[in-house]
Design an enzyme around this catalytic site. Sequence first.
Site, PDB file in Angstrom:
ATOM      1  N   SER A   1       0.838  -1.198   0.000  1.00  0.00           N
ATOM      2  CA  SER A   1       0.000   0.000   0.000  1.00  0.00           C
ATOM      3  C   SER A   1       0.872   1.246   0.000  1.00  0.00           C
ATOM      4  CB  SER A   1      -0.894   0.006   1.245  1.00  0.00           C
ATOM      5  OG  SER A   1      -1.398   1.302   1.446  1.00  0.00           O
TER       6      SER A   1
ATOM      7  N   HIS B   1      -1.231  -1.248  -4.209  1.00  0.00           N
ATOM      8  CA  HIS B   1      -2.525  -0.958  -3.593  1.00  0.00           C
ATOM      9  C   HIS B   1      -2.601   0.550  -3.340  1.00  0.00           C
ATOM     10  CE1 HIS B   1      -5.995  -2.159  -1.045  1.00  0.00           C
ATOM     11  NE2 HIS B   1      -5.603  -1.194  -0.228  1.00  0.00           N
TER      12      HIS B   1
ATOM     13  N   ASP C   1      -4.735   3.526  -1.850  1.00  0.00           N
ATOM     14  CA  ASP C   1      -5.826   3.821  -0.923  1.00  0.00           C
ATOM     15  C   ASP C   1      -6.372   5.220  -1.170  1.00  0.00           C
ATOM     16  OD1 ASP C   1      -6.080   1.495   0.825  1.00  0.00           O
ATOM     17  OD2 ASP C   1      -4.005   1.945   1.386  1.00  0.00           O
TER      18      ASP C   1
ATOM     19  N   MET D   1      -9.059   7.932  -0.087  1.00  0.00           N
ATOM     20  CA  MET D   1      -9.888   8.271   1.076  1.00  0.00           C
ATOM     21  C   MET D   1     -10.453   9.666   0.917  1.00  0.00           C
ATOM     22  SD  MET D   1      -7.366   7.036   4.084  1.00  0.00           S
ATOM     23  CE  MET D   1      -6.762   5.363   4.216  1.00  0.00           C
TER      24      MET D   1
ATOM     25  N   HIS E   1      -8.235   0.932  -3.933  1.00  0.00           N
ATOM     26  CA  HIS E   1      -9.156   0.654  -2.828  1.00  0.00           C
ATOM     27  C   HIS E   1      -9.854   1.964  -2.486  1.00  0.00           C
ATOM     28  CE1 HIS E   1      -9.544  -0.447   1.740  1.00  0.00           C
ATOM     29  NE2 HIS E   1     -10.710  -0.409   1.135  1.00  0.00           N
TER      30      HIS E   1
ATOM     31  N   MET F   1     -12.039   4.124  -0.465  1.00  0.00           N
ATOM     32  CA  MET F   1     -12.716   4.330   0.826  1.00  0.00           C
ATOM     33  C   MET F   1     -13.433   5.661   0.741  1.00  0.00           C
ATOM     34  SD  MET F   1      -9.660   2.863   3.163  1.00  0.00           S
ATOM     35  CE  MET F   1      -8.515   3.060   1.817  1.00  0.00           C
TER      36      MET F   1
ATOM     37  N   MET G   1     -11.594  -6.363   5.180  1.00  0.00           N
ATOM     38  CA  MET G   1     -10.731  -5.465   5.942  1.00  0.00           C
ATOM     39  C   MET G   1     -10.396  -6.112   7.284  1.00  0.00           C
ATOM     40  SD  MET G   1     -10.043  -2.841   4.123  1.00  0.00           S
ATOM     41  CE  MET G   1      -9.117  -1.993   5.404  1.00  0.00           C
TER      42      MET G   1
ATOM     43  N   PHE H   1      -6.494   4.228   8.286  1.00  0.00           N
ATOM     44  CA  PHE H   1      -5.104   4.520   8.633  1.00  0.00           C
ATOM     45  C   PHE H   1      -4.235   3.281   8.476  1.00  0.00           C
ATOM     46  CE2 PHE H   1      -7.912   7.281  10.972  1.00  0.00           C
ATOM     47  CZ  PHE H   1      -7.377   8.537  10.704  1.00  0.00           C
TER      48      PHE H   1
ATOM     49  N   ASP I   1      -6.587  -6.725   4.157  1.00  0.00           N
ATOM     50  CA  ASP I   1      -5.940  -5.408   4.172  1.00  0.00           C
ATOM     51  C   ASP I   1      -6.008  -4.838   5.588  1.00  0.00           C
ATOM     52  OD1 ASP I   1      -5.042  -2.827   3.688  1.00  0.00           O
ATOM     53  OD2 ASP I   1      -6.788  -2.233   2.500  1.00  0.00           O
TER      54      ASP I   1
HETATM   55  C1  DX5 Z   1      -6.234   1.179   5.720  1.00  0.00           C
HETATM   56  C2  DX5 Z   1      -5.816   0.962   4.290  1.00  0.00           C
HETATM   57  C3  DX5 Z   1      -4.687   0.026   4.172  1.00  0.00           C
HETATM   58  C4  DX5 Z   1      -3.444   0.471   4.877  1.00  0.00           C
HETATM   59  C5  DX5 Z   1      -2.715  -0.763   5.326  1.00  0.00           C
HETATM   60  O1  DX5 Z   1      -7.447   1.833   5.755  1.00  0.00           O
HETATM   61  O2  DX5 Z   1      -6.886   0.451   3.531  1.00  0.00           O
HETATM   62  O3  DX5 Z   1      -4.422  -0.321   2.832  1.00  0.00           O
HETATM   63  O4  DX5 Z   1      -2.591   1.249   4.109  1.00  0.00           O
HETATM   64  O5  DX5 Z   1      -1.610  -0.379   6.087  1.00  0.00           O
HETATM   65  P1  DX5 Z   1      -0.922  -1.389   7.089  1.00  0.00           P
HETATM   66  O6  DX5 Z   1      -0.417  -2.543   6.292  1.00  0.00           O
HETATM   67  O7  DX5 Z   1       0.168  -0.559   7.696  1.00  0.00           O
HETATM   68  O8  DX5 Z   1      -1.964  -1.810   8.101  1.00  0.00           O
HETATM   69 ZN    ZN Z   2      -6.457  -0.421   1.546  1.00  0.00          ZN
END
Ligand code: DX5
Ligand code: ZN
Length: 218
Positions: free
Chosen positions: A9, A32, A34, A36, A65, A67, A136, A142, A174
């Site tokens: 990620s 990946h 993310d 948000m 991904h 969110m 998840m 985070f 994830d």
């Molecule tokens: C969290 C994200 C993840 C995050 C994972 O909301 O969707 O992809 O970056 O980070 P780690 O591997 O540090 O938990």
């Molecule tokens: Zn993610």
Amino acid sequence: MTKCCINPSILSADFANLEAELSRISNADAVHVDVMDNHFVPNLSLGLPVVQRLQEISPIPLDAHLMIEHADRWAPAYADAGVASVTFHAEASIAPIKLARELRARGSKAGLALRPGTGVEPFLDMLGELDMLLIMTVEPGFGGQEFLDLTLPKIRRARAAIDRSGLQVALQVDGGITADTIFRAAEAGADVFVAGSAVYGATDPADAIERLRVAGSR
Ligand code: DX5
Ligand code: ZN
């Protein structure tokens, strides 16, 4: 032995040097990304313009991904950008079947994500519409959070349902995936692993990817 997929990620990468950060993980299966919106989750990361550029320069496929709220409205543009796999949240979609079909029609793989507290059973009848199911393993928002073991029974039930269906649906996890926790998720049936801090927090990200790949294969 089934070789597993490791998707680092970039949430844990240096946002001022994303091109260089991508080149450090060129042995990964996908990156990946993310997205948000500060509404679906209490954090803001990056959006479509950045994803479009990443898509142009990335040596490996993008695994977006989302969110974000109103996924039905915003997700198709990520498929139009050429992103290989677009995952939206079940909790943020009014018409997930329609949306999954739209993503596939635009040439992307369609992924459905579930927060830790969302059951998988209501979505099992739509497995045929999906290329990936994302369970998840932390509350989204985070990086660097602790893996939630309470998600393991849901991963097992999802694995059993996918196997029963005979469909080719990837089972992604994830959140909190490290060299210590990846065994548990793999044993429960996950086959695609997102890792942020465990990869970008390592001195040698490419080496961290290979270690995770070995640990997550079964
Ligand atoms: C969290 C994200 C993840 C995050 C994972 O909301 O969707 O992809 O970056 O980070 P780690 O591997 O540090 O938990
Ligand atoms: Zn993610």
